[in-house]
Design a protein around this motif. Sequence first.
Motif, PDB file in Angstrom:
ATOM      1  N   ASP A 158       0.840  -1.197   0.000  1.00  0.00           N
ATOM      2  CA  ASP A 158       0.000   0.000   0.000  1.00  0.00           C
ATOM      3  C   ASP A 158       0.875   1.248   0.000  1.00  0.00           C
ATOM      4  OD1 ASP A 158      -1.832   2.007   0.357  1.00  0.00           O
ATOM      5  OD2 ASP A 158      -2.855   1.068   2.056  1.00  0.00           O
ATOM      6  N   ARG A 159       0.813   2.021  -1.064  1.00  0.00           N
ATOM      7  CA  ARG A 159       1.614   3.244  -1.159  1.00  0.00           C
ATOM      8  C   ARG A 159       1.222   4.243  -0.076  1.00  0.00           C
ATOM      9  NH1 ARG A 159       2.215   8.287  -3.336  1.00  0.00           N
ATOM     10  NH2 ARG A 159       4.128   8.646  -4.561  1.00  0.00           N
ATOM     11  N   ALA A 160      -0.073   4.365   0.184  1.00  0.00           N
ATOM     12  CA  ALA A 160      -0.544   5.325   1.187  1.00  0.00           C
ATOM     13  C   ALA A 160      -0.047   4.954   2.582  1.00  0.00           C
ATOM     14  CB  ALA A 160      -2.071   5.394   1.165  1.00  0.00           C
ATOM     15  N   HIS A 161       0.057   3.658   2.838  1.00  0.00           N
ATOM     16  CA  HIS A 161       0.559   3.222   4.143  1.00  0.00           C
ATOM     17  C   HIS A 161       1.999   3.683   4.344  1.00  0.00           C
ATOM     18  CE1 HIS A 161       1.076   0.617   7.670  1.00  0.00           C
ATOM     19  NE2 HIS A 161       2.243   0.264   7.137  1.00  0.00           N
TER      20      HIS A 161
ATOM     21  N   ALA B 202       3.495   6.191   2.820  1.00  0.00           N
ATOM     22  CA  ALA B 202       3.507   7.655   2.926  1.00  0.00           C
ATOM     23  C   ALA B 202       3.100   8.092   4.327  1.00  0.00           C
ATOM     24  CB  ALA B 202       2.575   8.259   1.883  1.00  0.00           C
ATOM     25  N   GLY B 203       2.173   7.360   4.929  1.00  0.00           N
ATOM     26  CA  GLY B 203       1.733   7.702   6.275  1.00  0.00           C
ATOM     27  C   GLY B 203       2.755   7.405   7.348  1.00  0.00           C
TER      28      GLY B 203
END
Length: 407
Positions: free
Chosen positions: A268-271, A273-274
């Motif tokens: 997960d890219r968003a994970h 980034a977070g």
Amino acid sequence: MQLPLFGPGAEIYPGAGFALVDLFEAYYSCRRNKRGTLNALAFEVDFESHLVELWQQINDGTYRPGPSVAFIVNRPVKREIFAADFRDRVVHHLIVNKVNPLFEREFIHDSYACRPGRGTLFGIHRLDRFIRRCSQGYTRPCYVLKLDIRGFFMHINTRILLNNLREFLIANYSGGDLGHLVDLCEIVVGHRSAAHCVIKGSRSDWRGLPADKSLFHSPPGCGLPIGNLSSQVFANFYLNGFDHFVKHDLGVRFYGRYVDDMVFVHRDRAHLAGLVPVLSSYLAKELALEIHPRKIVLQPHGHGVPFLGAVIKPNRIYIGSRTKGSFFDALTGHNAVIADHFPTVLEQQQLVASVNSYLGIMGHFRTRRLRQQMLGRHLGPWWGYVFAGGRANKIMLKKRSREPRWV
């Protein structure tokens, strides 16, 4: 009373800290790679007396580090180095011999720097494995996050380091020389190398080196000199709590670190980034460190991930451009020697050692054609002095001229 160097009585000095045999072990491990230096040779002339004197100074609390030699290297990147006196290097090995077994039990599997069997090649193959497993054999997308700490060695807070180190040793070290070990660590870590050094070369050599990469510009109470074995080991220990935070508190499965170069792999890219603000907060609060804002890289795995001198792509690993460029520069330098005069035996040996070091590194990757091209195109003037193995994995000096078969 004259103390014996070996046999009964050498192992234990009643009422003191370190055993004399510890100093001898540190000396032999220290000289393994430094025996040809002037400092090492001067020490070796009467090494037994030097070691006894050093042992007594450490145990009676009078030992103080001497001045280091500060200089700049430009390859593979511009960097400031502090070379400690050989006597002080023995002390560094003494400390590391004591603390490393404890550190090895504490460090996570995937911290790679300055650990037996866990160097750059190990880290490269671990990241390759992370990507393969996360992407299920490259059949699903996954992403790689790379982070770097701004001026890491120069911003290590020595107070935080010593507090953590003292607590760790008290809890884990069982030797009778615990107090002396803690005191010696405080002396070495607290030594201000930049304030007591000899500059080798010119101060103009420092031009172009960012301030956050120089110990001369470190904030008060911060900084470990690059070039000391103890600095490398303590720097690894400094980030050990961060490693456990990432693996156990955040539950990041695919994570690895080489010094301050960190990699995270997730589907997960968003994970990923977070994670950046969470990691930044921990580093700032617990270790007084900052993630370099211009070195945050988040990319799909298939684009090719540069890491530790290699580029990792699906089903293959390439050598990095920096290593290829350094190899070319080294060959150019050696060619300048032979263009100026007939090379001496020492210069011929230096060529062989230099070239074989690069061929050894490149031999771990799919580079046979590249190695042949580099030697065939750029080593021309030297073929009267050397020949190459059929697989271009090393060169050797020869007595008679012979061209390699594949050139």
